[in-house]
Design a protein around this motif. Structure first.
Motif, PDB file in Angstrom:
ATOM      1  N   VAL A   1      11.789  45.770  53.512  1.00 45.03           N
ATOM      2  CA  VAL A   1      10.389  45.292  52.919  1.00 45.03           C
ATOM      3  C   VAL A   1       9.376  46.327  52.697  1.00 45.03           C
ATOM      4  O   VAL A   1       8.697  46.387  51.325  1.00 45.03           O
ATOM      5  CB  VAL A   1       9.768  44.150  54.108  1.00 45.03           C
ATOM      6  CG1 VAL A   1       8.304  43.657  53.517  1.00 45.03           C
ATOM      7  CG2 VAL A   1      10.793  43.000  54.029  1.00 45.03           C
ATOM      8  N   PRO A   2       9.074  47.134  53.642  1.00 42.64           N
ATOM      9  CA  PRO A   2       8.193  48.350  52.999  1.00 42.64           C
ATOM     10  C   PRO A   2       8.591  49.085  52.032  1.00 42.64           C
ATOM     11  O   PRO A   2       7.756  49.636  51.120  1.00 42.64           O
ATOM     12  CB  PRO A   2       7.997  49.248  54.595  1.00 42.64           C
ATOM     13  CG  PRO A   2       9.006  48.729  55.494  1.00 42.64           C
ATOM     14  CD  PRO A   2       9.346  47.480  55.075  1.00 42.64           C
TER      15      PRO A   2
ATOM     16  N   VAL B   1      -4.160  56.840  60.367  1.00 47.41           N
ATOM     17  CA  VAL B   1      -3.398  56.414  61.711  1.00 47.41           C
ATOM     18  C   VAL B   1      -4.299  56.350  62.723  1.00 47.41           C
ATOM     19  O   VAL B   1      -4.277  55.460  63.853  1.00 47.41           O
ATOM     20  CB  VAL B   1      -2.140  57.091  61.857  1.00 47.41           C
ATOM     21  CG1 VAL B   1      -1.530  56.559  63.159  1.00 47.41           C
ATOM     22  CG2 VAL B   1      -1.191  56.875  60.877  1.00 47.41           C
ATOM     23  N   PHE B   2      -5.320  57.582  62.922  1.00 47.85           N
ATOM     24  CA  PHE B   2      -6.194  57.839  63.864  1.00 47.85           C
ATOM     25  C   PHE B   2      -7.352  56.851  63.943  1.00 47.85           C
ATOM     26  O   PHE B   2      -8.301  56.427  64.762  1.00 47.85           O
ATOM     27  CB  PHE B   2      -6.434  59.199  63.953  1.00 47.85           C
ATOM     28  CG  PHE B   2      -5.349  59.974  64.397  1.00 47.85           C
ATOM     29  CD1 PHE B   2      -4.944  60.087  65.929  1.00 47.85           C
ATOM     30  CD2 PHE B   2      -4.650  60.766  63.716  1.00 47.85           C
ATOM     31  CE1 PHE B   2      -3.999  61.073  66.161  1.00 47.85           C
ATOM     32  CE2 PHE B   2      -3.636  61.646  63.821  1.00 47.85           C
ATOM     33  CZ  PHE B   2      -3.143  61.546  65.317  1.00 47.85           C
TER      34      PHE B   2
ATOM     35  N   GLU C   1      -1.104  49.055  54.338  1.00 44.12           N
ATOM     36  CA  GLU C   1       0.035  48.086  55.082  1.00 44.12           C
ATOM     37  C   GLU C   1       1.357  48.864  55.120  1.00 44.12           C
ATOM     38  O   GLU C   1       1.780  48.821  56.506  1.00 44.12           O
ATOM     39  CB  GLU C   1       0.419  46.950  54.140  1.00 44.12           C
ATOM     40  CG  GLU C   1       1.178  45.828  54.768  1.00 44.12           C
ATOM     41  CD  GLU C   1       0.454  45.073  56.035  1.00 44.12           C
ATOM     42  OE1 GLU C   1       1.142  44.588  56.797  1.00 44.12           O
ATOM     43  OE2 GLU C   1      -0.520  45.602  56.354  1.00 44.12           O
ATOM     44  N   VAL C   2       1.833  49.744  54.446  1.00 40.35           N
ATOM     45  CA  VAL C   2       3.141  50.321  54.489  1.00 40.35           C
ATOM     46  C   VAL C   2       2.898  51.540  55.846  1.00 40.35           C
ATOM     47  O   VAL C   2       3.549  51.563  56.839  1.00 40.35           O
ATOM     48  CB  VAL C   2       3.378  50.890  53.321  1.00 40.35           C
ATOM     49  CG1 VAL C   2       4.781  52.040  53.636  1.00 40.35           C
ATOM     50  CG2 VAL C   2       3.891  50.200  52.253  1.00 40.35           C
ATOM     51  N   ILE C   3       1.705  52.154  55.519  1.00 42.76           N
ATOM     52  CA  ILE C   3       1.433  53.138  56.637  1.00 42.76           C
ATOM     53  C   ILE C   3       1.397  52.407  58.248  1.00 42.76           C
ATOM     54  O   ILE C   3       1.817  52.974  59.023  1.00 42.76           O
ATOM     55  CB  ILE C   3      -0.149  53.654  56.318  1.00 42.76           C
ATOM     56  CG1 ILE C   3       0.291  54.685  55.377  1.00 42.76           C
ATOM     57  CG2 ILE C   3      -0.450  54.727  57.633  1.00 42.76           C
ATOM     58  CD1 ILE C   3      -1.060  55.276  54.846  1.00 42.76           C
ATOM     59  N   ARG C   4       0.864  51.115  58.030  1.00 44.38           N
ATOM     60  CA  ARG C   4       0.753  50.444  59.394  1.00 44.38           C
ATOM     61  C   ARG C   4       2.154  50.023  59.846  1.00 44.38           C
ATOM     62  O   ARG C   4       2.622  50.080  61.253  1.00 44.38           O
ATOM     63  CB  ARG C   4      -0.204  49.188  59.208  1.00 44.38           C
ATOM     64  CG  ARG C   4      -0.284  48.353  60.530  1.00 44.38           C
ATOM     65  CD  ARG C   4      -0.928  47.030  60.189  1.00 44.38           C
ATOM     66  NE  ARG C   4      -0.071  46.047  59.293  1.00 44.38           N
ATOM     67  CZ  ARG C   4       0.964  45.533  60.014  1.00 44.38           C
ATOM     68  NH1 ARG C   4       1.266  45.585  61.120  1.00 44.38           N
ATOM     69  NH2 ARG C   4       1.730  44.992  59.027  1.00 44.38           N
ATOM     70  N   MET C   5       2.984  49.761  58.789  1.00 45.91           N
ATOM     71  CA  MET C   5       4.163  49.176  59.295  1.00 45.91           C
ATOM     72  C   MET C   5       5.177  50.294  59.709  1.00 45.91           C
ATOM     73  O   MET C   5       5.959  50.186  60.717  1.00 45.91           O
ATOM     74  CB  MET C   5       4.889  48.537  57.936  1.00 45.91           C
ATOM     75  CG  MET C   5       4.018  47.292  57.622  1.00 45.91           C
ATOM     76  SD  MET C   5       4.602  46.235  55.770  1.00 45.91           S
ATOM     77  CE  MET C   5       6.314  46.000  56.707  1.00 45.91           C
ATOM     78  N   VAL C   6       5.422  51.445  58.832  1.00 46.31           N
ATOM     79  CA  VAL C   6       6.190  52.469  59.368  1.00 46.31           C
ATOM     80  C   VAL C   6       5.778  53.728  59.152  1.00 46.31           C
ATOM     81  O   VAL C   6       6.769  54.857  59.206  1.00 46.31           O
ATOM     82  CB  VAL C   6       7.434  52.165  58.230  1.00 46.31           C
ATOM     83  CG1 VAL C   6       8.353  50.966  58.499  1.00 46.31           C
ATOM     84  CG2 VAL C   6       6.837  52.215  56.654  1.00 46.31           C
TER      85      VAL C   6
END
Length: 308
Positions: free
Chosen positions: A12-13, A179-180, A243-248
Motif C-alpha cells: 500500500v505505501p 518523525v521527531f 502518511e507514507v513516512i508515518r507508515m514505513v
C-alpha cells in the motif's frame, strides 16, 4: 506520541509512493512553464503555497479535519513551510528556466542517499549492507543519466543544476526530522494545509523587500494554469508523503527520488519534446534494482514526537 508504524507490508505505501512521485514529477515541467511565461520568482513560490494550502483546506473541511492553531502545530507549520516549500521551491524556480525540466527532475535522486545518511545520524535507522548496495545501484543509474551529453545540452547549465540540488537536501532533512517533530495524533491533510499557508506567509516579507508582487489578471495563460496545477500536485504529494513516512519511515519514502526523476523526464518529453537518452533503459534497470534492495530491508526505528 508520533511513531513510525511497522508491519502490514509495503504494498500500500509503495502504491501511494508510486502515484505521488509520478504526479509530483510533473511539477518540474509546470514550474518551467510558469516561470518562462513571466511569473516572478518569489510570487511563484508564494502562490504555490497558497494553492497547496487551499486544496488541503478544502479537502480537510470536507472530511471534518481542520488545522490546529496550537503553538506546537504553528512551530511545525512554519519550520516545515520553510524547509519543505519556501526554500526548495525557490531553488527549483531559479533553475527552472535555465535547465531542461528533465535534468531538474534528476535532483530528486539525492533524496534517498541524504535521507539514509540523516536517518543514521538521528538514529532512526542502522547501516544495512543491502540497503547501502541498493543506494549505490541507484546512484550508478543516475550517473548513467548524467553522463556527458545525456541530460545537459550546454556546460553552463551545470551551475544552475547544482543550485537545484539544494532542494533534495531540504527534502531529506525534513522527511527525517518530521518523525521527531510531528505533533502526536496529527493527520496529514490539516498538516499539509498549515505547512503550505505558512510557506506563503514566509514569502510575504521577502516579496515586500524585493518589491516583487504578482496577481492573476484573469486572462489565465498557460503559466497561470501551470501555477494552479503545481499547487494542487504539491498538496497531494505532501499528504501522501506525511502518511507514507508515518507508515514505513523516511528512508522508504525517500525512494521517490528514484521514481520521480524518471517520471519527470517523461513529463518533460511530453511537454517540451525533451528526448531521453538511449542510456535511460540501463538507468531504469539500475534504479529499480536499487529501489528493491533499499525497500526490502526497511525496518524503521520508533521515535517519539512532541505532544499537543
Amino acid at each position: 506520541m508520533t511513531r513510525v508504524e511497522q508491519g502490514g507490508g509495503h504494498l500500500v505505501p509503495f502504491g501511494m509512493l508510486l502515484f505521488g512521485a509520478c504526479s509530483y514529477a510533473m511539477t518540474f515541467s509546470l514550474n518551467r512553464i510558469a516561470i518562462t511565461e513571466g511569473v516572478p520568482l518569489f510570487p511563484f513560490v508564494f502562490w504555490q503555497g497558497v494553492g497547496a494550502g487551499a486544496v488541503a483546506l478544502a479537502a480537510g473541511l470536507a472530511l471534518g479535519q481542520r488545522p490546529s492553531l496550537k503553538l506546537v502545530y504553528l512551530r511545525f507549520y512554519f519550520l516545515f513551510g520553510f524547509i519543505g516549500i519556501a526554500l526548495p521551491y525557490t531553488l527549483l524556480a531559479l533553475a527552472a528556466p535555465r535547465v531542461p525540466a528533465g535534468a531538474v527532475a534528476l535532483t530528486l535522486t539525492l533524496s534517498p542517499i541524504l535521507t539514509y545518511a540523516f536517518a543514521i545520524l538521528f538514529r532512526l535507522d542502522r547501516v544495512h549492507a543491502l540497503r547501502v548496495g541498493g543506494i549505490l545501484l541507484g546512484l550508478a543509474g543516475i550517473l548513467v543519466v548524467l553522463a556527458p551529453g545525456a541530460s545537459l545540452p550546454e556546460p553552463g547549465m551545470a551551475l544552475w543544476l547544482l543550485l537545484a540540488f539544494g532542494s533534495p537536501v531540504c527534502y531529506a532533512f525534513g522527511s527525517v526530522t518530521v518523525v521527531f517533530l510531528r505533533p502526536a495524533g496529527s493527520k496529514p491533510i490539516p498538516l499539509t494545509c498549515g505547512i503550505a499557508f505558512a510557506s506563503a506567509i514566509l514569502l510575504v516579507p521577502v516579496m515586500a523587500v524585493a518589491d516583487s508582487w504578482w496577481l492573476f489578471d484573469g486572462t489565465m495563460t498557460a503559466g497561470d494554469w501551470s501555477l494552479i496545477g503545481g499547487g494542487a500536485l504539491t498538496a497531494c504529494f505532501f499528504v501522501i508523503g506525511l502518511e507514507v513516512i508515518r507508515m514505513v519511515g523516511p528512508v522508504f519514502f525517500s525512494t521517490n527520488g528514484y521514481i520521480g526523476p524518471l517520471a519527470g523526464m517523461g513529463w518533460a518529453a511530453l511537454f517540451f519534446g525533451e528526448v531521453p537518452s538511449p542510456w535511460i533503459g540501463l538507468a531504469v534497470a539500475l534504479l529499480f534494482a536499487g529501489l528493491f534492495l533499499v525497500n526490502r530491508t526497511s525496518r524503521p526505528v520508533i521515535r517519539a514526537g512532541p505532544g499537543p
